[in-house]
Motif scaffolding. Structure first.
Motif, PDB file in Angstrom:
ATOM      1  N   LYS A  37      -5.914  -5.686   9.737  1.00 30.59           N
ATOM      2  CA  LYS A  37      -4.829  -5.741  10.702  1.00 30.59           C
ATOM      3  C   LYS A  37      -4.681  -7.184  11.165  1.00 30.59           C
ATOM      4  N   GLU A  57      -0.924  -5.286  13.416  1.00 31.30           N
ATOM      5  CA  GLU A  57      -0.111  -4.819  12.297  1.00 31.30           C
ATOM      6  C   GLU A  57      -0.965  -4.630  11.052  1.00 31.30           C
ATOM      7  N   ASN A  58      -0.754  -3.521  10.344  1.00 38.61           N
ATOM      8  CA  ASN A  58      -1.452  -3.283   9.093  1.00 38.61           C
ATOM      9  C   ASN A  58      -1.022  -4.308   8.051  1.00 38.61           C
ATOM     10  N   CYS A  59      -1.985  -4.807   7.288  1.00 35.89           N
ATOM     11  CA  CYS A  59      -1.649  -5.864   6.343  1.00 35.89           C
ATOM     12  C   CYS A  59      -2.728  -5.988   5.264  1.00 35.89           C
ATOM     13  N   LYS A  61      -4.658  -9.285   3.292  1.00 37.97           N
ATOM     14  CA  LYS A  61      -4.843 -10.731   3.415  1.00 37.97           C
ATOM     15  C   LYS A  61      -5.627 -11.256   2.226  1.00 37.97           C
ATOM     16  N   GLU A  82       0.364  -9.993   3.794  1.00 39.03           N
ATOM     17  CA  GLU A  82       1.436  -9.065   3.439  1.00 39.03           C
ATOM     18  C   GLU A  82       1.409  -7.888   4.412  1.00 39.03           C
ATOM     19  N   TYR A  83       2.540  -7.650   5.059  1.00 41.58           N
ATOM     20  CA  TYR A  83       2.660  -6.579   6.050  1.00 41.58           C
ATOM     21  C   TYR A  83       3.333  -5.370   5.399  1.00 41.58           C
ATOM     22  N   GLN A  84       2.598  -4.272   5.298  1.00 40.86           N
ATOM     23  CA  GLN A  84       3.132  -3.113   4.583  1.00 40.86           C
ATOM     24  C   GLN A  84       4.273  -2.421   5.308  1.00 40.86           C
ATOM     25  N   ARG A  86       6.545  -3.745   7.554  1.00 42.02           N
ATOM     26  CA  ARG A  86       7.713  -4.529   7.959  1.00 42.02           C
ATOM     27  C   ARG A  86       8.844  -4.348   6.944  1.00 42.02           C
ATOM     28  N   ASN A  90       8.186  -9.559   5.323  1.00 40.23           N
ATOM     29  CA  ASN A  90       6.914  -8.846   5.224  1.00 40.23           C
ATOM     30  C   ASN A  90       5.809  -9.653   4.567  1.00 40.23           C
ATOM     31  N   GLN A  91       6.038 -10.939   4.380  1.00 43.21           N
ATOM     32  CA  GLN A  91       4.982 -11.788   3.833  1.00 43.21           C
ATOM     33  C   GLN A  91       4.987 -13.141   4.543  1.00 43.21           C
TER      34      GLN A  91
END
Length: 238
Positions: A37, A57-59, A61, A82-84, A86, A90-91
């Protein structure tokens, strides 16, 4: 591809701290176990406290270290988040361009990480048979906090052990790079989340120079002490 998994033992169970994958082009990919996160804040106090959990935020890295064969002077280090969840933007990427290896023959700080609670389930990753396992020993996250720095240098450049520095250190060789890991512990319980410090440069026209080994230790000690003082303050420990 070669994969090296750095682990530490918690209550008899090895937990993955991070992994290094060496790709066919010689680049190195540093990853942490899934389930990351992300959270950004303007102060270290906010990073430690995170009063609003909804901001996490879930991501995914990772950090990649590139030989950059086209450039005679630069080595490129890139951090990608990378944000899943958004729908847009999202990156996020950050770059660290350095003359530290090719021009200066010195050291580049890749990452300073204050590990979170490594007893969390997501760090319990079953290694593949082909993985090289490197153990950093054992510790109890209910009593201690693991901190580490990853340092990169050329294949023939080793980081010296200074007897005056009470830090753990190990060195691993890859095809194009030497990675040095420096780590230590704070004698207070681990806070749940990890905190990462990644040095950035504006662009390839403003690269960072290499640091001599004394400067690496100074940087480690400065970040270590800054975090320790703020964390103890959050715990109301004088």
């Amino acid at each position: 591809m070669k994969k090296v998994r750095y682990v530490i033992d918690i209550q008899g169970s090895p937990r993955t701290i991070f992994s290094i994958t060496e790709k066919n082009d010689g680049s190195l990919l540093l990853t942490v176990p899934g389930g990351s996160k992300a959270y950004s804040a303007s102060t270290l106090a906010e990073m430690i406290a995170i009063s609003d959990q909804t901001l996490l935020e879930n991501c995914h890295k990772h950090i990649s270290i590139h030989p950059s064969p086209i450039s005679p002077t630069l080595t490129s280090i890139k951090r990608t988040i990378e944000y899943q969840e958004r729908p847009e933007n999202n990156q996020e990427t950050s770059h660290h361009y350095s003359t530290g290896i090719k021009q200066d023959n010195q050291f580049i700080p890749v990452l300073f990480r204050i590990c979170g609670d490594l007893s969390a389930q997501r760090y319990l990753v079953a290694p593949k048979d082909s993985d090289q396992i490197i153990s950093l020993g054992a510790f109890d996250p209910s009593k201690s906090q693991l901190k580490l720095m990853v340092v990169c240098s050329g294949i023939d450049k080793s980081f010296p052990q200074d007897p005056e520095q009470p830090r753990n250190r190990r060195e691993d060789k890859f095809n194009h790079f030497t990675l040095t890991l420096i780590w230590s512990y704070l004698g207070q319980p681990s806070h749940p989340q990890a905190i990462d410090f990644f040095l950035q440069t504006k662009d390839r026209n403003t690269p960072m120079r290499g640091l001599v080994w004394q400067e690496i230790y100074n940087l480690y000690n400065d970040l270590d002490l800054t975090h320790a003082l703020q964390y103890l303050k959050e715990l109301n420990i004088e």
